[in-house]
Design an enzyme around this catalytic site. Structure first.
Site, PDB file in Angstrom:
ATOM      1  N   GLY A  39      16.523 -36.848   6.942  1.00 32.67           N
ATOM      2  CA  GLY A  39      15.517 -37.828   6.542  1.00 32.67           C
ATOM      3  C   GLY A  39      14.144 -37.545   7.121  1.00 32.67           C
ATOM      4  N   ALA A  40      14.041 -36.510   7.948  1.00 34.24           N
ATOM      5  CA  ALA A  40      12.741 -36.194   8.575  1.00 34.24           C
ATOM      6  C   ALA A  40      11.761 -35.612   7.561  1.00 34.24           C
ATOM      7  CB  ALA A  40      12.931 -35.222   9.734  1.00 34.24           C
TER       8      ALA A  40
ATOM      9  N   THR B 215      11.699 -32.049   1.471  1.00 38.59           N
ATOM     10  CA  THR B 215      10.424 -32.332   0.810  1.00 38.59           C
ATOM     11  C   THR B 215       9.409 -31.233   1.129  1.00 38.59           C
ATOM     12  OG1 THR B 215      10.891 -34.694   1.107  1.00 38.59           O
ATOM     13  CG2 THR B 215       8.624 -34.114   0.541  1.00 38.59           C
TER      14      THR B 215
ATOM     15  N   ARG C 123      24.448 -35.068  -4.657  1.00 36.11           N
ATOM     16  CA  ARG C 123      23.690 -36.280  -4.994  1.00 36.11           C
ATOM     17  C   ARG C 123      23.174 -36.119  -6.428  1.00 36.11           C
ATOM     18  NH1 ARG C 123      20.270 -35.272   0.383  1.00 36.11           N
ATOM     19  NH2 ARG C 123      21.725 -36.180   1.875  1.00 36.11           N
TER      20      ARG C 123
ATOM     21  N   ARG D  58      15.482 -43.579   0.391  1.00 33.61           N
ATOM     22  CA  ARG D  58      15.974 -42.436  -0.381  1.00 33.61           C
ATOM     23  C   ARG D  58      17.220 -42.807  -1.196  1.00 33.61           C
ATOM     24  NH1 ARG D  58      17.366 -36.875   2.747  1.00 33.61           N
ATOM     25  NH2 ARG D  58      19.353 -37.928   3.048  1.00 33.61           N
TER      26      ARG D  58
ATOM     27  N   ARG E 147      24.105 -40.821  10.227  1.00 33.71           N
ATOM     28  CA  ARG E 147      22.925 -39.958  10.260  1.00 33.71           C
ATOM     29  C   ARG E 147      21.922 -40.417  11.316  1.00 33.71           C
ATOM     30  NH1 ARG E 147      22.277 -36.453   5.307  1.00 33.71           N
ATOM     31  NH2 ARG E 147      24.407 -36.404   4.569  1.00 33.71           N
TER      32      ARG E 147
ATOM     33  N   ASN F  83       6.381 -35.167  11.070  1.00 28.41           N
ATOM     34  CA  ASN F  83       6.066 -35.466   9.674  1.00 28.41           C
ATOM     35  C   ASN F  83       5.707 -36.940   9.520  1.00 28.41           C
ATOM     36  OD1 ASN F  83       5.852 -35.583   6.908  1.00 28.41           O
ATOM     37  ND2 ASN F  83       8.058 -35.535   6.551  1.00 28.41           N
ATOM     38  N   ASP F  84       4.427 -37.232   9.790  1.00 24.94           N
ATOM     39  CA  ASP F  84       3.900 -38.581   9.599  1.00 24.94           C
ATOM     40  C   ASP F  84       3.238 -38.571   8.221  1.00 24.94           C
ATOM     41  OD1 ASP F  84       2.825 -41.062   9.777  1.00 24.94           O
ATOM     42  OD2 ASP F  84       1.811 -40.761  11.696  1.00 24.94           O
TER      43      ASP F  84
HETATM   44  P1  ADP Z   1      15.506 -34.263   4.906  1.00 24.57           P
HETATM   45  O1  ADP Z   1      15.541 -33.112   3.950  1.00 24.57           O
HETATM   46  O2  ADP Z   1      14.959 -33.869   6.232  1.00 24.57           O
HETATM   47  O3  ADP Z   1      16.801 -34.978   5.016  1.00 24.57           O
HETATM   48  P2  ADP Z   1      13.836 -35.517   2.878  1.00 24.57           P
HETATM   49  O4  ADP Z   1      12.903 -34.429   2.537  1.00 24.57           O
HETATM   50  O5  ADP Z   1      14.917 -35.827   1.910  1.00 24.57           O
HETATM   51  O6  ADP Z   1      14.464 -35.313   4.353  1.00 24.57           O
HETATM   52  O7  ADP Z   1      12.964 -36.825   3.136  1.00 24.57           O
HETATM   53  C1  ADP Z   1      13.586 -38.090   3.347  1.00 24.57           C
HETATM   54  C2  ADP Z   1      12.866 -39.144   2.500  1.00 24.57           C
HETATM   55  O8  ADP Z   1      11.585 -39.376   3.069  1.00 24.57           O
HETATM   56  C3  ADP Z   1      12.632 -38.711   1.049  1.00 24.57           C
HETATM   57  O9  ADP Z   1      12.856 -39.812   0.200  1.00 24.57           O
HETATM   58  C4  ADP Z   1      11.182 -38.269   1.044  1.00 24.57           C
HETATM   59  O10 ADP Z   1      10.582 -38.479  -0.217  1.00 24.57           O
HETATM   60  C5  ADP Z   1      10.545 -39.151   2.118  1.00 24.57           C
HETATM   61  N1  ADP Z   1       9.440 -38.531   2.865  1.00 24.57           N
HETATM   62  C6  ADP Z   1       9.351 -37.254   3.310  1.00 24.57           C
HETATM   63  N2  ADP Z   1       8.217 -37.058   3.999  1.00 24.57           N
HETATM   64  C7  ADP Z   1       7.551 -38.237   3.993  1.00 24.57           C
HETATM   65  C8  ADP Z   1       6.303 -38.668   4.551  1.00 24.57           C
HETATM   66  N3  ADP Z   1       5.504 -37.849   5.250  1.00 24.57           N
HETATM   67  N4  ADP Z   1       5.958 -39.945   4.369  1.00 24.57           N
HETATM   68  C9  ADP Z   1       6.758 -40.790   3.659  1.00 24.57           C
HETATM   69  N5  ADP Z   1       7.940 -40.453   3.112  1.00 24.57           N
HETATM   70  C10 ADP Z   1       8.341 -39.184   3.276  1.00 24.57           C
HETATM   71  P1  5GP Z   2      22.211 -33.212   3.774  1.00 24.48           P
HETATM   72  O1  5GP Z   2      23.600 -33.740   3.591  1.00 24.48           O
HETATM   73  O2  5GP Z   2      21.219 -34.316   4.026  1.00 24.48           O
HETATM   74  O3  5GP Z   2      21.774 -32.259   2.689  1.00 24.48           O
HETATM   75  O4  5GP Z   2      22.238 -32.349   5.124  1.00 24.48           O
HETATM   76  C1  5GP Z   2      22.703 -32.915   6.312  1.00 24.48           C
HETATM   77  C2  5GP Z   2      22.390 -32.015   7.462  1.00 24.48           C
HETATM   78  O5  5GP Z   2      23.094 -30.779   7.317  1.00 24.48           O
HETATM   79  C3  5GP Z   2      20.909 -31.636   7.584  1.00 24.48           C
HETATM   80  O6  5GP Z   2      20.550 -31.778   8.952  1.00 24.48           O
HETATM   81  C4  5GP Z   2      20.864 -30.189   7.184  1.00 24.48           C
HETATM   82  O7  5GP Z   2      19.847 -29.480   7.865  1.00 24.48           O
HETATM   83  C5  5GP Z   2      22.222 -29.721   7.647  1.00 24.48           C
HETATM   84  N1  5GP Z   2      22.671 -28.497   6.964  1.00 24.48           N
HETATM   85  C6  5GP Z   2      22.518 -28.131   5.693  1.00 24.48           C
HETATM   86  N2  5GP Z   2      23.040 -26.914   5.477  1.00 24.48           N
HETATM   87  C7  5GP Z   2      23.517 -26.489   6.670  1.00 24.48           C
HETATM   88  C8  5GP Z   2      24.163 -25.284   7.106  1.00 24.48           C
HETATM   89  O8  5GP Z   2      24.397 -24.349   6.367  1.00 24.48           O
HETATM   90  N3  5GP Z   2      24.515 -25.240   8.410  1.00 24.48           N
HETATM   91  C9  5GP Z   2      24.275 -26.242   9.288  1.00 24.48           C
HETATM   92  N4  5GP Z   2      24.641 -26.070  10.545  1.00 24.48           N
HETATM   93  N5  5GP Z   2      23.681 -27.378   8.914  1.00 24.48           N
HETATM   94  C10 5GP Z   2      23.307 -27.498   7.620  1.00 24.48           C
END
Ligand code: ADP
Ligand code: 5GP
Length: 213
Positions: free
Chosen positions: A29-30, A34, A59, A152, A163, A186-187
């Protein structure tokens, strides 16, 4: 010294000339995906995504083979046992891992290989000779992270709480000196993206130059 920046390894014991890979880590979620999507769109031929394997369900909108290789636990364990993975970890009730093939597929294109992996993956990659640039993407606060994850709408309540627990651990462990080369908060998305590009500028330039010759 330049050698350590220009030689990456393809994990079968053979050193491969090519750009240095990039590891993007940080709490779920960080904003890793994106930021990555922007990077892959803006620098289509420069970066290539290492498509991980996972046992979690896709998803809506996620594409098998592009976002992940969606597999069963049995399939994945079999491939791990066969030595086909560079690293693997259990995260929030599912298995995730990077296959040797995923990294090689990108490196074969002479692209900068980007891995999106959790902090256990970071620690395990550190034991290999991949030699990537390690970047942690972090939220401004846990409250903001929770809001982003909720908005999200990809997780069940149980999944979301798992998470958030993992996020607290991640943020704590990320403080270890030297674990990451760069931490990006990431603000504001555009600001975070600029910082990411700035961090990767040298590798981007090198890769662009190598294309000319
Ligand atoms: P991650 O890949 O690290 O799990 P995502 O890229 O899916 O995170 O981002 C989590 C959610 O936050 C998404 O819905 C995305 O659109 C939103 N998001 C990402 N960066 C920002 C930001 N700087 N400000 C507000 N919302 C953001
Ligand atoms: P998501 O389910 O949100 O796609 O991913 C959950 C977490 O799994 C995230 O922290 C992502 O970075 C991590 N992740 C995705 N692919 C890999 C991988 O191949 N190896 C490891 N160690 N973590 C992963």
């Amino acid at each position: 010294m330049w050698m350590s920046h220009d030689v990456s390894t393809c994990h079968q014991g053979t050193a491969m000339q090519g750009p240095r890979p990039v590891v993007l880590s940080g709490p779920s979620g960080a904003g890793k995906s994106t930021l990555l999507k922007k990077l892959l769109k803006d620098y289509e031929n420069i970066f290539g995504f290492s498509v991980s394997h996972t046992t979690r369900k896709p998803r809506p909108g996620e594409v098998n083979g592009k976002d992940y290789h969606f597999v069963t636990r049995e399939e994945m364990q079999k491939e791990i046992d066969a030595g086909e993975f560079i690293e693997h970890a259990e995260f929030s009730g599912n298995m995730y891992g990077t296959s040797k093939g995923a990294v090689q597929a990108v490196q074969a294109q002479n692209q900068i290989c980007v891995l999106d992996i959790d902090i256990q993956g970071v620690k395990n990659i550190k034991k290999t000779d991949l030699n990537p640039i390690y970047i942690s993407v972090q939220p401004p606060s846990i409250d903001i992270l929770e809001k982003r994850l909720r908005d999200r709408q990809t997780e069940t309540e149980e999944g979301l709480l798992k998470r958030l627990t993992a996020a607290r651990v991640d943020l704590e462990l990320s403080k270890e000196p030297g674990l990451f080369d760069v931490v990006i908060i990431n603000d504001d998305l555009e600001k975070a993206y600029s910082e990411l590009k700035e961090t990767l500028l040298e590798e981007i330039k090198k890769t662009q130059e190598s294309r000319k010759s």
